[in-house]
Write a protein that holds these residues in place. Structure first.
Motif, PDB file in Angstrom:
ATOM      1  N   GLY A   1       4.737  -2.834   2.041  1.00  0.00           N
ATOM      2  CA  GLY A   1       5.210  -4.241   2.054  1.00  0.00           C
ATOM      3  C   GLY A   1       4.911  -5.363   2.629  1.00  0.00           C
ATOM      4  O   GLY A   1       4.205  -7.060   2.422  1.00  0.00           O
ATOM      5  N   GLY A   2       4.136  -4.770   4.499  1.00  0.00           N
ATOM      6  CA  GLY A   2       3.776  -6.007   5.084  1.00  0.00           C
ATOM      7  C   GLY A   2       5.082  -6.761   5.400  1.00  0.00           C
ATOM      8  O   GLY A   2       4.372  -7.407   6.294  1.00  0.00           O
ATOM      9  N   SER A   3       6.113  -5.605   5.373  1.00  0.00           N
ATOM     10  CA  SER A   3       7.388  -6.406   6.241  1.00  0.00           C
ATOM     11  C   SER A   3       7.984  -5.969   7.662  1.00  0.00           C
ATOM     12  O   SER A   3       8.586  -6.205   8.353  1.00  0.00           O
ATOM     13  CB  SER A   3       8.685  -6.231   5.072  1.00  0.00           C
ATOM     14  OG  SER A   3       9.426  -5.302   4.481  1.00  0.00           O
ATOM     15  N   GLY A   4       6.923  -4.750   7.844  1.00  0.00           N
ATOM     16  CA  GLY A   4       7.585  -4.444   9.452  1.00  0.00           C
ATOM     17  C   GLY A   4       8.153  -2.662   8.750  1.00  0.00           C
ATOM     18  O   GLY A   4       8.102  -1.946   9.179  1.00  0.00           O
ATOM     19  N   ARG A   5       8.275  -3.051   7.070  1.00  0.00           N
ATOM     20  CA  ARG A   5       9.078  -1.136   6.611  1.00  0.00           C
ATOM     21  C   ARG A   5       8.734  -1.150   5.658  1.00  0.00           C
ATOM     22  O   ARG A   5       7.885  -1.344   5.119  1.00  0.00           O
ATOM     23  CB  ARG A   5      10.523  -1.639   6.623  1.00  0.00           C
ATOM     24  CG  ARG A   5      11.309  -1.919   6.114  1.00  0.00           C
ATOM     25  CD  ARG A   5      12.885  -2.444   5.668  1.00  0.00           C
ATOM     26  NE  ARG A   5      13.441  -3.236   4.779  1.00  0.00           N
ATOM     27  CZ  ARG A   5      13.589  -2.960   3.257  1.00  0.00           C
ATOM     28  NH1 ARG A   5      13.444  -1.713   3.674  1.00  0.00           N
ATOM     29  NH2 ARG A   5      13.893  -3.600   2.572  1.00  0.00           N
TER      30      ARG A   5
ATOM     31  N   THR B   1       0.935  -0.946   0.000  1.00  0.00           N
ATOM     32  CA  THR B   1       0.134   0.154  -0.287  1.00  0.00           C
ATOM     33  C   THR B   1       1.099   1.175  -0.272  1.00  0.00           C
ATOM     34  O   THR B   1       1.666   1.065   0.194  1.00  0.00           O
ATOM     35  CB  THR B   1      -0.873   0.000   1.412  1.00  0.00           C
ATOM     36  OG1 THR B   1      -0.310  -0.406   2.709  1.00  0.00           O
ATOM     37  CG2 THR B   1      -2.001  -1.239   1.097  1.00  0.00           C
ATOM     38  N   GLY B   2       0.781   1.707  -0.670  1.00  0.00           N
ATOM     39  CA  GLY B   2       1.564   3.714  -0.572  1.00  0.00           C
ATOM     40  C   GLY B   2       0.767   4.407   0.059  1.00  0.00           C
ATOM     41  O   GLY B   2      -0.239   4.858  -0.524  1.00  0.00           O
ATOM     42  N   ARG B   3       1.507   5.011   0.489  1.00  0.00           N
ATOM     43  CA  ARG B   3       0.927   6.836   1.141  1.00  0.00           C
ATOM     44  C   ARG B   3       1.839   8.195   0.065  1.00  0.00           C
ATOM     45  O   ARG B   3       3.508   8.001   0.334  1.00  0.00           O
ATOM     46  CB  ARG B   3       0.844   7.189   2.826  1.00  0.00           C
ATOM     47  CG  ARG B   3       1.796   6.673   3.088  1.00  0.00           C
ATOM     48  CD  ARG B   3       1.777   6.535   4.886  1.00  0.00           C
ATOM     49  NE  ARG B   3       2.894   5.795   5.173  1.00  0.00           N
ATOM     50  CZ  ARG B   3       4.453   7.080   5.666  1.00  0.00           C
ATOM     51  NH1 ARG B   3       3.253   7.972   5.441  1.00  0.00           N
ATOM     52  NH2 ARG B   3       4.940   6.339   6.673  1.00  0.00           N
ATOM     53  N   PHE B   4       1.686   9.432   0.487  1.00  0.00           N
ATOM     54  CA  PHE B   4       2.518  10.045   0.004  1.00  0.00           C
ATOM     55  C   PHE B   4       3.559  10.594   0.618  1.00  0.00           C
ATOM     56  O   PHE B   4       2.884  10.706   1.717  1.00  0.00           O
ATOM     57  CB  PHE B   4       1.938  11.584  -0.889  1.00  0.00           C
ATOM     58  CG  PHE B   4       1.423  10.714  -1.732  1.00  0.00           C
ATOM     59  CD1 PHE B   4       2.503  11.090  -3.489  1.00  0.00           C
ATOM     60  CD2 PHE B   4      -0.097  10.614  -1.803  1.00  0.00           C
ATOM     61  CE1 PHE B   4       1.416  11.190  -4.476  1.00  0.00           C
ATOM     62  CE2 PHE B   4      -1.037  10.527  -3.272  1.00  0.00           C
ATOM     63  CZ  PHE B   4      -0.178  10.692  -4.783  1.00  0.00           C
ATOM     64  N   ALA B   5       4.473  10.897   0.529  1.00  0.00           N
ATOM     65  CA  ALA B   5       5.375  11.320   0.995  1.00  0.00           C
ATOM     66  C   ALA B   5       5.567  12.730   1.562  1.00  0.00           C
ATOM     67  O   ALA B   5       5.748  13.702   1.400  1.00  0.00           O
ATOM     68  CB  ALA B   5       6.759  10.824   1.031  1.00  0.00           C
ATOM     69  N   ASP B   6       5.834  13.319  -0.042  1.00  0.00           N
ATOM     70  CA  ASP B   6       6.427  14.062  -0.606  1.00  0.00           C
ATOM     71  C   ASP B   6       5.146  14.071  -2.168  1.00  0.00           C
ATOM     72  O   ASP B   6       5.118  13.555  -2.803  1.00  0.00           O
ATOM     73  CB  ASP B   6       7.250  15.420  -0.869  1.00  0.00           C
ATOM     74  CG  ASP B   6       8.399  14.678  -1.989  1.00  0.00           C
ATOM     75  OD1 ASP B   6       7.924  13.715  -3.041  1.00  0.00           O
ATOM     76  OD2 ASP B   6       9.446  13.723  -0.761  1.00  0.00           O
ATOM     77  N   PRO B   7       5.047  15.393  -3.334  1.00  0.00           N
ATOM     78  CA  PRO B   7       4.810  15.152  -4.298  1.00  0.00           C
ATOM     79  C   PRO B   7       5.313  14.268  -5.870  1.00  0.00           C
ATOM     80  O   PRO B   7       5.201  14.181  -6.669  1.00  0.00           O
ATOM     81  CB  PRO B   7       4.785  16.891  -4.951  1.00  0.00           C
ATOM     82  CG  PRO B   7       4.735  17.446  -3.591  1.00  0.00           C
ATOM     83  CD  PRO B   7       6.192  16.591  -2.490  1.00  0.00           C
ATOM     84  N   HIS B   8       7.000  14.218  -5.075  1.00  0.00           N
ATOM     85  CA  HIS B   8       7.758  12.919  -6.452  1.00  0.00           C
ATOM     86  C   HIS B   8       7.491  11.355  -5.388  1.00  0.00           C
ATOM     87  O   HIS B   8       8.919  11.556  -6.335  1.00  0.00           O
ATOM     88  CB  HIS B   8       8.781  13.986  -6.571  1.00  0.00           C
ATOM     89  CG  HIS B   8       8.577  15.207  -7.844  1.00  0.00           C
ATOM     90  ND1 HIS B   8       7.678  14.467  -8.600  1.00  0.00           N
ATOM     91  CD2 HIS B   8       8.106  16.387  -7.444  1.00  0.00           C
ATOM     92  CE1 HIS B   8       8.159  15.770  -9.326  1.00  0.00           C
ATOM     93  NE2 HIS B   8       7.259  16.785  -9.022  1.00  0.00           N
ATOM     94  N   SER B   9       7.694  12.342  -4.359  1.00  0.00           N
ATOM     95  CA  SER B   9       7.532  10.043  -3.776  1.00  0.00           C
ATOM     96  C   SER B   9       6.463   9.508  -3.076  1.00  0.00           C
ATOM     97  O   SER B   9       5.916  10.155  -2.197  1.00  0.00           O
ATOM     98  CB  SER B   9       8.893  10.696  -3.012  1.00  0.00           C
ATOM     99  OG  SER B   9       8.856  11.192  -1.850  1.00  0.00           O
TER     100      SER B   9
END
Length: 477
Positions: free
Chosen positions: A137-141, A124-132
């Motif tokens: 991935g469920g691995s804990g990091r 699952t993805g979530r924005f860090a900033d407008p370019h990343s």
């Protein structure tokens, strides 16, 4: 000597990153890859293909086909009202076909992505900033992935009223209904929208006693009134009860069933209550703020005519941007967004977009309704063909189907095409093509159709409309 300043070049992990692998995300990723860009898609391992493949469009339509086949419903005009292919239909009978199609379609999608060298990032993805984005991935990091352009195709989930205690058995939403452990003897469907009516007709065909509760005074009010009335008549014949102008006040769970209490005081006992109360954009976990974006209260993101958001390098397509929220339009939105993001010329989506409703029987239309033309004071004539008058209609056992053409008396152009019955979502495209190319009712009159076919209904309806227009012209001349 003048000093030469090196231009700083930012190297991103990907040229285009797509969030979501549903219809819009797939087509966006493939279109960008075909243009030579480095592309990746982020989605959960168990949701490849998005809601469309896993819990929505494909499973529900596969379920519909299984219901039609096993109940023998479409053959009862030929073999009698008691005809059934299988007397006791179980959930496993229905699930087997559904799971087979889901597995095959998932394999097709994975293969398409691999062929186009699109990286599939699981998680699952979530924005860090407008370019990343951060990807879990469920691995804990979390891993950070950068991009030049992003296309949000996160889709939607069923909206759930806070006051309702969903338990995935007695009280379910439209995603959970395909996972019921048994075919319910009785069901209350809350909401007479497209999804609600599709499931209401399927379970009614299985023999479930269905009650539809809708706070509005009608259902499917964007469709042709005559065709909606035909559907309502057909569903009443399957013992569906309609409660229009009613709202659910509470649902009480009891050991053997649920008690649905309406605001009017009526009480309905049912094995299962299914809520179909609209959809909610799946944007709450995307951290849109970090990218400089916002969503409305239904989780929808605003875009311009090129599907670009308020942040210039981020686009959004599909259900997450709202109406029309169809798999068909989402695919085209994804392709067009990718074209624009990659700086490639494109043409806008054609205004003629067919609507398909997979009730039993089907409804499909393109163009204007009679009410819309009346409201805009646009003259029109009606041509109708009924399946029972066609040889093919008799062959397939469809005595209720119909095709309606709305025709301009001035120049014979098609203004709307409305179909109810077997193959409606397929044959509507003939009318769509004729309308899109500026064809007239005369073209349909002069065209030779295969015989016997349901498509022949176009010629019959065109002759009907043409004769009416000719009679008016004769009187006025």
């Amino acid at each position: 000597m003048p000093r030469h300043l090196a231009t700083l070049v930012i190297v991103y992990d990907y040229d285009v990153l797509v969030l979501g692998s549903g219809p819009g995300g797939q087509k966006a990723a493939i279109a960008a890859a075909k243009l030579g860009r480095r592309v990746a898609i982020v989605d959960r391992r168990d949701m490849i293909g998005g809601v469309c493949i896993n819990t929505g469009t494909v499973p529900s339509k596969t379920l519909r086909e299984a219901v039609l086949y096993l109940t023998g419903l479409s053959q009862r005009d030929l073999y009698g009202s008691s005809y059934r292919v299988k007397d006791e239909i179980t959930v496993s009978d229905l699930a087997a076909r559904t799971q087979h199609v889901i597995n095959r379609q998932t394999d097709v999608i994975r293969n398409q992505l691999a062929r186009n060298r699109i990286t599939l990032i699981t998680g699952t993805g979530r924005f860090a900033d407008p370019h990343s984005v951060w990807v879990d991935g469920g691995s804990g990091r979390e891993d950070r992935v950068s991009f030049d352009k992003a296309i949000i195709a996160a889709g939607t989930r069923p909206a759930r009223p806070d006051s309702v205690d969903f338990d995935e058995r007695t009280i379910v939403d439209s995603d959970g209904v395909i996972h019921l452990e048994a075919v319910p003897r009785s069901m209350v469907v809350v909401g007479a929208g497209v999804i609600g009516m599709e499931y209401a007709s399927m379970f009614a065909a299985l023999g479930t006693k269905v009650t539809v509760v809708e706070r509005r005074d009608t259902m499917l009010d964007f469709c042709d009134e005559e065709i909606v009335e035909s559907l309502r008549y057909h569903l009443r014949d399957l013992s569906v009860t309609f409660r229009f102008g009613e709202e659910v006040a509470a649902v009480e769970k009891h050991q053997a069933a649920a008690l649905c209490v309406l605001k009017s005081g009526k009480k309905i006992v049912a094995d299962t209550v299914m809520y179909s109360a609209g959809r909610q954009g799946q944007t709450d976990g995307l951290d849109l703020d970090a990218a400089g974006l916002t969503a409305d209260r239904r989780g929808r993101i605003e875009v311009d005519e090129n599907y670009r958001t308020a942040v210039a390098n981020i686009y959004a397509v599909g259900d997450v941007i709202g109406f029309p929220a169809l798999a068909s339009t989402s695919m085209e939105q994804g392709r067009l967004a990718a074209q624009h993001a990659c700086g490639e010329p494109d043409r806008p989506m054609h205004e003629l977009q067919p609507i398909g409703i997979y009730t039993i029987p089907e409804i499909s239309f393109v163009g204007k309704t009679e009410q819309e033309l009346t409201d805009s004071a646009t003259p029109f004539e009606v041509g109708v063909a009924r399946y029972r008058e066609l040889a093919r209609g008799q062959i397939v056992g469809d005595s209720y189907g119909m095709l309606k053409l709305l025709v301009s008396p001035a120049d014979g152009r098609l203004l709307g095409v409305h179909v109810f019955g077997t193959g409606a979502t397929e044959i509507v495209h003939i009318g769509q093509a004729v309308m899109g190319l500026g064809g007239t009712v005369d073209y349909l009159v002069d065209t030779v159709f295969n015989y016997p076919t349901l498509a022949e209904a176009y010629k019959v309806a065109a002759l009907d409309a043409g004769n009416k227009i000719r009679n008016i012209t004769r009187i006025l001349s």
